[in-house]
Design an enzyme around this catalytic site. Structure first.
Site, PDB file in Angstrom:
ATOM      1  N   HIS A 136       0.838  -1.214   0.000  1.00 23.45           N
ATOM      2  CA  HIS A 136       0.000   0.000   0.000  1.00 23.45           C
ATOM      3  C   HIS A 136       0.871   1.262   0.000  1.00 23.45           C
ATOM      4  CE1 HIS A 136      -3.235  -2.536   2.213  1.00 23.45           C
ATOM      5  NE2 HIS A 136      -3.722  -2.252   1.022  1.00 23.45           N
TER       6      HIS A 136
ATOM      7  N   CYS B  76      -2.677   0.407  10.002  1.00 25.23           N
ATOM      8  CA  CYS B  76      -3.733  -0.486   9.503  1.00 25.23           C
ATOM      9  C   CYS B  76      -4.785  -0.853  10.528  1.00 25.23           C
ATOM     10  CB  CYS B  76      -3.155  -1.826   9.073  1.00 25.23           C
ATOM     11  SG  CYS B  76      -1.632  -1.733   8.234  1.00 25.23           S
TER      12      CYS B  76
HETATM   13  C1  CIR Z   1      -3.832  -7.762   3.378  1.00 19.88           C
HETATM   14  O1  CIR Z   1      -3.029  -8.238   2.589  1.00 19.88           O
HETATM   15  O2  CIR Z   1      -4.859  -7.196   2.998  1.00 19.88           O
HETATM   16  C2  CIR Z   1      -3.572  -7.914   4.854  1.00 19.88           C
HETATM   17  N1  CIR Z   1      -2.926  -9.164   5.090  1.00 19.88           N
HETATM   18  C3  CIR Z   1      -2.721  -6.766   5.351  1.00 19.88           C
HETATM   19  C4  CIR Z   1      -3.415  -5.448   5.255  1.00 19.88           C
HETATM   20  C5  CIR Z   1      -2.607  -4.332   5.827  1.00 19.88           C
HETATM   21  N2  CIR Z   1      -3.314  -3.120   5.746  1.00 19.88           N
HETATM   22  C6  CIR Z   1      -2.763  -1.937   5.592  1.00 19.88           C
HETATM   23  O3  CIR Z   1      -1.556  -1.820   5.423  1.00 19.88           O
HETATM   24  N3  CIR Z   1      -3.545  -0.870   5.552  1.00 19.88           N
END
Ligand code: CIR
Length: 243
Positions: free
Chosen positions: A154, A238
């Site tokens: 991201h 997150c």
């Molecule tokens: C994903 O791949 O969607 C989750 N395992 C990790 C999401 C992390 N979110 C973020 O950095 N905003």
């Protein structure tokens, strides 16, 4: 300020993974670290909402990806990973008392982790999770500035705000041209994942795993051990939605 958080799914080990190999995640330890994170939010004055996990959604702890909270409206996302689409329902319910809701509609997809709000502008990473249709829909609510990223999940894996005039950045992963006028602090080259800091009021919640980059940060820095959820590609931004 309200911080919406969500418990860790018992199935976190089945999370989406893009850049990391799957490793065992110690659920007890992850939950203890998440507790510490919630305590850090509370110690900075946040009113912490703790939503229950839904084990149908292994990644549901990563609430940041499910909404973009603006001054007048909360835009509920359509997450880029299909396994995560159903996470938004509980978040929409939690946000409804605080904001008018708007919804990103198919074929658009976007993860909140790709959205960095700086003043009245939204800088949006064009990632595998976030497409141009989503940028166009988001532009109904706020000025949107597209940002090229490469090599990370991201936008906010690569760049976050750490002070009124400064951003913490891993330039290997993001084109910094759209951030002209900002003071850029580089992560230590030995710590590529170190650009994700969570700024609350004038303090930072920051992972203890990046001591070299930490030395480049001034002011009130609250260290948290976020090592278990880091195995699920989650950072400190997150796990909360700030309202
Ligand atoms: C994903 O791949 O969607 C989750 N395992 C990790 C999401 C992390 N979110 C973020 O950095 N905003």
């Amino acid at each position: 300020m309200i911080a919406i958080t969500r418990d860790i799914s018992a199935r976190i080990v089945d999370c989406e993974l893009t850049h990391l190999d799957r490793e065992p995640i110690d659920l007890e330890r992850a939950r203890a670290q998440h507790r510490e994170y919630r305590d850090a939010l509370a110690s900075l004055g946040c009113d912490v909402i703790e939503l229950a996990a839904d084990d149908a959604y292994p990644d549901c702890v990563f609430v940041e990806d499910t909404a973009i909270v603006l001054d007048d409206v909360a835009v509920i996302t359509r997450p880029g990973a299909e396994s995560r689409r159903g996470e938004t329902r509980a978040i929409a319910d939690a946000l409804a008392p605080h904001r008018e809701l708007a919804f990103i509609e198919a074929p658009a997809t976007i993860d909140g982790g790709d959205v960095l709000r700086l003043g009245n502008q939204l800088f949006v990473g064009r990632s595998a999770r976030t497409n141009d249709a989503a940028l166009a829909q988001l532009a109904r609510y706020c000025e949107v500035i597209p940002v090229a990223i490469d090599g990370c999940l991201h936008l906010k894996s690569a760049i976050t705000q750490i002070a009124p005039d400064a951003l913490l950045v891993n330039r290997a992963w993001v084109d910094v041209a759209p951030f002209a006028g900002w003071k850029l602090i580089d992560v230590d080259p030995a710590e590529p994942f170190a650009a994700n800091a969570l700024r609350i009021n004038d303090a930072l919640i920051y992972p203890a795993a990046f001591p070299r980059t930490r030395q480049r940060l001034g002011g009130d820095v609250r260290l948290v051990d976020a090592s278990e959820l880091a195995k699920a590609e989650g950072g400190v931004t997150c796990c909360s939605l700030l309202v």
